[in-house]
Design a protein around this motif. Structure first.
Motif, PDB file in Angstrom:
ATOM      1  N   LEU A   1     -10.626   3.250  16.069  1.00  0.00           N
ATOM      2  CA  LEU A   1     -11.559   2.333  16.184  1.00  0.00           C
ATOM      3  C   LEU A   1     -12.802   2.643  17.402  1.00  0.00           C
ATOM      4  O   LEU A   1     -12.331   3.580  18.281  1.00  0.00           O
ATOM      5  N   ARG A   2     -13.880   2.265  17.170  1.00  0.00           N
ATOM      6  CA  ARG A   2     -14.762   2.527  18.201  1.00  0.00           C
ATOM      7  C   ARG A   2     -14.743   1.837  19.204  1.00  0.00           C
ATOM      8  O   ARG A   2     -14.043   0.825  19.267  1.00  0.00           O
ATOM      9  N   PHE A   3     -15.005   2.275  20.489  1.00  0.00           N
ATOM     10  CA  PHE A   3     -15.023   1.784  21.881  1.00  0.00           C
ATOM     11  C   PHE A   3     -15.645   0.358  21.766  1.00  0.00           C
ATOM     12  O   PHE A   3     -16.597   0.136  21.234  1.00  0.00           O
ATOM     13  N   ASP A   4     -14.745  -0.673  22.386  1.00  0.00           N
ATOM     14  CA  ASP A   4     -15.280  -1.881  22.326  1.00  0.00           C
ATOM     15  C   ASP A   4     -15.291  -2.586  20.944  1.00  0.00           C
ATOM     16  O   ASP A   4     -15.673  -3.687  20.424  1.00  0.00           O
ATOM     17  N   GLY A   5     -14.518  -1.793  20.204  1.00  0.00           N
ATOM     18  CA  GLY A   5     -14.257  -2.403  18.608  1.00  0.00           C
ATOM     19  C   GLY A   5     -13.073  -3.703  18.714  1.00  0.00           C
ATOM     20  O   GLY A   5     -12.357  -3.564  19.597  1.00  0.00           O
ATOM     21  N   LEU A   6     -13.057  -4.285  17.564  1.00  0.00           N
ATOM     22  CA  LEU A   6     -12.115  -5.085  17.429  1.00  0.00           C
ATOM     23  C   LEU A   6     -10.689  -4.770  16.368  1.00  0.00           C
ATOM     24  O   LEU A   6     -11.136  -4.219  15.439  1.00  0.00           O
ATOM     25  N   LEU A   7      -9.712  -4.925  16.900  1.00  0.00           N
ATOM     26  CA  LEU A   7      -8.580  -4.660  15.974  1.00  0.00           C
ATOM     27  C   LEU A   7      -7.568  -5.897  15.607  1.00  0.00           C
ATOM     28  O   LEU A   7      -7.188  -6.729  16.545  1.00  0.00           O
ATOM     29  N   TYR A   8      -7.425  -6.320  14.447  1.00  0.00           N
ATOM     30  CA  TYR A   8      -6.702  -7.727  14.078  1.00  0.00           C
ATOM     31  C   TYR A   8      -5.452  -7.128  13.357  1.00  0.00           C
ATOM     32  O   TYR A   8      -5.455  -6.591  12.302  1.00  0.00           O
ATOM     33  N   VAL A   9      -4.428  -7.462  14.233  1.00  0.00           N
ATOM     34  CA  VAL A   9      -2.985  -7.093  13.903  1.00  0.00           C
ATOM     35  C   VAL A   9      -2.215  -7.886  13.577  1.00  0.00           C
ATOM     36  O   VAL A   9      -2.444  -9.223  13.736  1.00  0.00           O
ATOM     37  N   THR A  10      -1.032  -7.751  12.878  1.00  0.00           N
ATOM     38  CA  THR A  10      -0.231  -8.694  12.361  1.00  0.00           C
ATOM     39  C   THR A  10       1.301  -8.325  12.553  1.00  0.00           C
ATOM     40  O   THR A  10       1.733  -7.221  12.386  1.00  0.00           O
ATOM     41  N   SER A  11       1.983  -9.521  12.825  1.00  0.00           N
ATOM     42  CA  SER A  11       3.753  -9.224  12.575  1.00  0.00           C
ATOM     43  C   SER A  11       4.007 -10.406  11.607  1.00  0.00           C
ATOM     44  O   SER A  11       3.754 -11.633  11.816  1.00  0.00           O
ATOM     45  N   THR A  12       5.133 -10.272  10.895  1.00  0.00           N
ATOM     46  CA  THR A  12       5.578 -11.559  10.213  1.00  0.00           C
ATOM     47  C   THR A  12       7.105 -11.306  10.496  1.00  0.00           C
ATOM     48  O   THR A  12       8.201 -11.905   9.562  1.00  0.00           O
ATOM     49  N   ASP A  13       7.589 -10.935  11.813  1.00  0.00           N
ATOM     50  CA  ASP A  13       9.014 -10.727  11.867  1.00  0.00           C
ATOM     51  C   ASP A  13       9.448 -11.840  12.818  1.00  0.00           C
ATOM     52  O   ASP A  13       9.518 -11.654  13.939  1.00  0.00           O
ATOM     53  N   GLY A  14       9.727 -12.924  12.307  1.00  0.00           N
ATOM     54  CA  GLY A  14      10.277 -14.155  13.191  1.00  0.00           C
ATOM     55  C   GLY A  14      11.811 -14.104  13.657  1.00  0.00           C
ATOM     56  O   GLY A  14      11.965 -14.519  14.664  1.00  0.00           O
ATOM     57  N   TYR A  15      12.415 -12.984  12.841  1.00  0.00           N
ATOM     58  CA  TYR A  15      13.842 -12.916  13.134  1.00  0.00           C
ATOM     59  C   TYR A  15      13.936 -12.169  14.692  1.00  0.00           C
ATOM     60  O   TYR A  15      14.783 -12.521  15.404  1.00  0.00           O
ATOM     61  N   SER A  16      13.032 -11.143  14.779  1.00  0.00           N
ATOM     62  CA  SER A  16      13.121 -10.389  15.875  1.00  0.00           C
ATOM     63  C   SER A  16      12.455 -11.172  17.138  1.00  0.00           C
ATOM     64  O   SER A  16      12.856 -11.203  18.311  1.00  0.00           O
TER      65      SER A  16
END
Length: 428
Positions: free
Chosen positions: A179-194
């Motif tokens: 990622l470029r500095f000052d860039g945007l990172l859109y992350v995900t989790s679907t682990d409701g159990y944890s």
């Protein structure tokens, strides 16, 4: 004529050369269609696309809306936008980044090459561009490899969308590197159990947080994910700031938009531990230096659960969400006669951004259970709390819950008082 990009980023497992595509873009290039494939056409925000045999959920449209709004704001502020859609599925996110966010370039990657024809047909609605300046490319390899190759070749992206499954946090470090500095990172989790505290050793391995069962577990899922990104960024000498954090019940799905900056966090006050007293219902944060002093003001020490380390700071940036809301109004996604679901969500997130509000939320059913009264109407309860001088907002995570700095004991007292009031008194 359909045009599409090469099957892999490069013939070498380490070298990235996305421009070696001329042989695939001759006038005779055609997609090879498999007659056995099922073509199911969908529409989202006026864009038609196919899903084929790929994994697709209508319920994830809101998360895609939020991502497109953020990408478009970046494009307007920086004047350019290069997007990597690391696990693109059928390619609908990539298509929306191209059309709605006006991305200059999108790399649509999915490890499943059986989705290739569907992805290419969807993206072919946008002109491919030229060999020297392509608008999009399609690849089929491991997302970590794609991002590592980009990092090694210093071919950075402005916006990276990783819509992963479960608690796969292996993408975080390679995504931050690419990622470029000052860039945007859109992350995900679907682990409701944890996030529910049922697999503490698993959450420890994935995000570095030992999670115990807490009454606001779905908010913990967001904080766990942000905390994992904070940890990985710190190792690399960077910092991340959450712009918005979104929970959806289907899945469940935890999605967080992060801005990655150079330099470490100025302090670790927002990367700490959470304690919850099951006897009185109050929660607190404890810094690393206070780990030996964990307790509760009610005097109880035996019914306390501690989770962490994780992100205990703000989930959203109110100013950024306001910009997103204004853009949604400009596009006709909000601001009409009838409030849209997206508009309601963004407004709730803005309310949740009040700096006086702590982490977590309080379910009114729990308040009623502790007070042995009927559950009070949410709006009436909020008004009563505000009259007591406390901050309060609805939670976008749970429909009958509030975020407030009002202690549980005071909430119970207020609920009891409301139970004893005449209806006319409550509304005055």
């Amino acid at each position: 004529m359909f045009v599409f990009a090469p099957k892999t980023l490069s013939p070498s497992p380490f070298l990235y050369n996305p421009i070696q595509i001329s042989s695939l873009h001759s006038s005779n290039s055609k997609l090879k269609l498999d007659a056995s494939l099922k073509f199911e056409y969908q529409s989202e925000r006026g864009l038609e696309f196919e899903t084929g045999e790929s994994f697709f959920r209508h319920e994830s449209a809101t998360g895609r809306d939020l991502g497109v709004l953020a990408a478009a704001l970046y494009r307007r502020s920086k004047g350019k936008l290069r997007v990597l859609d690391g696990l693109c599925g059928c390619g609908v996110r990539s298509l929306r980044y191209l059309v709605e966010a006006e991305a200059d370039f999108v790399c649509a990657n999915d490890a499943n090459d059986e989705c290739r024809d569907v992805i290419c047909r969807n993206l072919s609605k946008v002109a491919w561009g030229s060999e020297n300046e392509p608008r999009w490319t399609v690849t089929h390899t491991d997302a970590n490899r794609v991002m590592t190759e980009c990092y090694l070749q210093r071919d950075f992206f402005d916006f990276i969308d990783i819509d992963s499954f479960g608690s796969d946090s292996t993408f975080l470090r390679s995504a931050i590197n690419a990622l470029r500095f000052d860039g945007l990172l859109y992350v995900t989790s679907t682990d409701g159990y944890s996030s529910g505290g049922h697999r503490p050793h698993h959450s420890l391995a994935a995000y570095g947080a030992y999670i115990r069962p807490l009454p606001y577990s779905n908010e913990i899922g967001l904080r766990m994910l942000i905390g994992g990104a904070v940890r990985e960024a710190s190792v690399l000498g960077y910092r991340v700031d959450p712009l918005f954090s979104y929970y959806s019940y289907h899945g469940p799905v935890f999605r967080v938009m992060l801005r990655v900056k150079r330099g470490k966090l100025p302090d670790n006050r927002h990367y700490s531990f959470i304690s919850h007293c099951h006897r009185c219902g109050n929660s607190q944060t404890f810094s690393w230096d206070e780990l030996g002093q964990i307790g509760c003001s009610c005097g109880n020490t035996k019914s306390i659960s501690v989770s962490g380390p994780l992100w205990t700071g703000p989930l959203h940036d109110a100013s950024y969400l306001t910009d997103m809301l204004h853009l949604a109004e400009e596009w006709g996604w909000a601001g009409g006669v009838t409030e849209t679901a997206l508009e309601k969500l963004l407004k709730q997130m803005v309310d949740e951004s009040d700096p006086r509000l702590p982490f977590g939320f309080i379910k009114l059913d729990e308040v009623a259970s502790r007070g042995k009264v009927n559950s009070p109407p949410l709006r009436i309860m909020m008004n009563a709390i505000q009259k007591e001088g406390y901050a309060v907002s609805r939670s976008h995570i749970f429909f009958n819950a509030i975020k407030t700095n009002c202690p549980m004991t005071v909430c119970v007292r207020i609920a009891k008082e409301l139970q004893q009031c005449e209806p006319a008194e409550i509304f005055n």
